[in-house]
Design an enzyme around this catalytic site. Structure first.
Site, PDB file in Angstrom:
ATOM      1  NE  ARG A  69       3.601  -1.988  80.065  1.00  0.00           N
ATOM      2  CZ  ARG A  69       2.688  -2.768  79.505  1.00  0.00           C
ATOM      3  NH1 ARG A  69       2.703  -4.077  79.710  1.00  0.00           N
ATOM      4  NH2 ARG A  69       1.747  -2.251  78.755  1.00  0.00           N
ATOM      5  CG  HIS A 113      -3.419  -2.009  80.888  1.00  0.00           C
ATOM      6  ND1 HIS A 113      -2.169  -2.593  81.003  1.00  0.00           N
ATOM      7  CD2 HIS A 113      -4.284  -3.042  80.726  1.00  0.00           C
ATOM      8  CE1 HIS A 113      -2.287  -3.914  80.925  1.00  0.00           C
ATOM      9  NE2 HIS A 113      -3.560  -4.203  80.771  1.00  0.00           N
ATOM     10  CD  GLU A 167      -2.338  -7.360  75.757  1.00  0.00           C
ATOM     11  OE1 GLU A 167      -1.432  -8.132  76.109  1.00  0.00           O
ATOM     12  OE2 GLU A 167      -3.544  -7.547  76.069  1.00  0.00           O
ATOM     13  CG  ASN A 193       2.007  -7.149  76.321  1.00  0.00           C
ATOM     14  OD1 ASN A 193       3.119  -6.718  76.607  1.00  0.00           O
ATOM     15  ND2 ASN A 193       0.896  -6.473  76.553  1.00  0.00           N
ATOM     16  CE1 TYR A 213       0.686 -13.161  80.095  1.00  0.00           C
ATOM     17  CE2 TYR A 213       0.106 -11.801  78.212  1.00  0.00           C
ATOM     18  CZ  TYR A 213       0.416 -11.919  79.559  1.00  0.00           C
ATOM     19  OH  TYR A 213       0.466 -10.798  80.353  1.00  0.00           O
ATOM     20  CD  GLU A 225       0.730  -7.389  79.710  1.00  0.00           C
ATOM     21  OE1 GLU A 225       0.095  -8.468  79.577  1.00  0.00           O
ATOM     22  OE2 GLU A 225       0.196  -6.277  79.669  1.00  0.00           O
TER      23      GLU A 225
END
Length: 452
Positions: free
Chosen positions: A78, A122, A167, A292, A294, A352
């Protein structure tokens, strides 16, 4: 290892990067500057005055990096396109050398059996478009659709997976409310309009893709479960507000056709009355959602933090990364199951997932990073649990392939499977790269997977 995760044979194994974070040479061969080039060159905006001028020098080391990906056994890669590298003014004349770079990247991936997942945006808006109002301009969805159409015509015969925006919440809040990221604005009235235009940009790009595309297109969003820091009614209400503010702001209009009602209450007079016709356009079917993930949000009520009236806190004691994010793998299972239940189990990719740690120097040609290995293993087990509970999860992309330019934090935060030598720019594998390579090999060498 016996506790390593197991996934279906058609699961897609990948790694992810973005253009400004790794390419370097931002103005080379006729490219136009982006808002991130401007932001990074503004004193005081980025830690230590770091910029993306060199980054990982991927623009000039493309073949080397493609061979490195092949050595990992990746099934997919990606990456994002620097809009201004292809269209220096954001619109109008195409830069042939810039477009050729991405053609060579895509062709090189396919030659090595790696499926491209191309992200159109991005965060690096061409500076020339920012001078025309950027994402605040109601014409911005049309600008983006024209750019997307150009890329579809150039590469859709070879790119099976497309991501419109990465995002959009980060573009909206750190970019236009908190001022922490480019373009660095601080204005309560900007985020609602920026977010709406981003959603319309996604919708317009999807419409353009339906006219000529052959494969799949989706949106990548940052998600985190929101947990109250205590059992108090104030903290529970704060966590619910933050869930609307982060997780549902973009997904509810996209998949349900409505904005969360909490947003109008939070923004008050700064929240416009958006036309019903816009929401119908935004809700056009999307082929997949990129997740994504985290960490989680642990939320405490704080009336001094506006407009949300809430603040994210880190529990003590808790394992955490150098970004001060709690290591909380069970939150990935929770997030994936929430998507399944709330939005009727859409196709998902983890676009991600990764962690920044203070890695040491290389030993015997490899940089040891046992905490990242543990992080990846734990999160993959969490993803496996979601699959076992019926989530339509189709692939996983590590963030990131390289240690790179981590936006306003410069080069101090290291997410990569490969360390970049600061002098020679040599790519030094970490233990996590070996772990990921071996994991892919155990899954039959990394199938291209569903949708690729």
């Amino acid at each position: 290892m016996s506790d390593d995760p197991l996934f279906p044979a058609d699961f897609l194994w990948g790694a992810a990067t973005s253009a400004y974070q790794i390419e370097g040479s931002p103005l080379a061969d006729g490219a136009g500057p982006s808002i991130w080039h401007r932001f990074a060159h503004t004193p005081g905006r980025v830690l230590n005055g770091d910029t993306g001028d060199l980054a990982c020098d991927h623009y000039r080391r493309l073949v080397e990096d493609l061979d490195l990906m092949a050595g990992l056994g990746l099934g997919a890669y990606r990456f994002s396109v620097a809009w201004g590298r292809v269209l220096p003014e954001g619109r109008g004349s195409v830069n042939p050398k810039g477009l050729d770079f991405y053609r060579r990247l895509v062709d090189g991936l396919l030659e090595r059996g790696i499926a491209p997942m191309l992200t159109l945006y991005h965060w690096d808006l061409p500076a020339a478009l920012q001078d025309r109002g950027g994402w605040l301009n109601p014409d911005s969805p049309g600008w983006f659709a024209d750019y997307a159409d150009l890329m579809f015509r150039a590469l859709d015969d070879r790119v099976p997976l497309w991501v419109t925006l990465n995002e959009p919440w980060v573009v909206t809040i750190p970019g236009h409310l908190d001022g922490e990221l480019a373009p660095g604005h601080r204005d309560l009235f900007e985020p609602p309009r920026v977010a709406h235009h981003l959603l319309l940009a996604h919708a317009e790009a999807v419409a353009a893709y339906r006219a000529l595309g052959r494969h799949r297109i989706g949106l990548a969003v940052n998600l985190e479960p929101q947990h109250p820091a205590s059992a108090s009614p104030e903290d529970r209400a704060a966590a619910a507000r933050r869930d609307a503010f982060i997780n549902r702001w973009f997904l509810d209009p996209l998949l349900l056709g409505v904005y969360p009602p909490e947003l109008a209450a939070l923004f008050g007079p700064a929240w416009p009355a958006f036309p019903d016709a816009d929401l119908k356009r935004i809700q056009a079917p999307t082929d997949f959602i990129g997740v994504n993930y985290y960490s989680r949000g642990l939320v405490r009520a704080d009336p001094d933090v506006q407009p949300l009236g809430a603040v994210r806190v880190t529990p003590e004691p808790a394992p955490r990364t150098t970004m001060d994010w709690e290591v909380y793998p069970q939150g990935l299972t929770e997030t994936l199951l929430w998507l399944k239940e709330r939005y009727a189990n859409p196709p998902l990719y983890i676009t991600e997932n990764g962690a920044a740690f203070a890695d040491g120097g290389p030993l015997d040609g490899e940089t040891p990073d046992p905490r990242r290995v543990d992080y990846l293993r734990a999160h993959l087990l969490a993803a496996q649990e979601a699959l076992a509970q019926g989530v339509d999860l189709r692939g996983y992309f590590v963030w990131s392939l390289f240690d790179n330019f981590e936006w306003a934090r410069g080069y101090g935060q290291r997410f990569g499977l490969f360390q970049i030598d600061p002098v020679s720019l040599a790519r030094v594998p970490k233990s996590s790269a070996r772990y990921y390579r071996d994991l892919i090999r155990r899954h039959r060498g990394g199938s291209r997977g569903r949708g690729a």
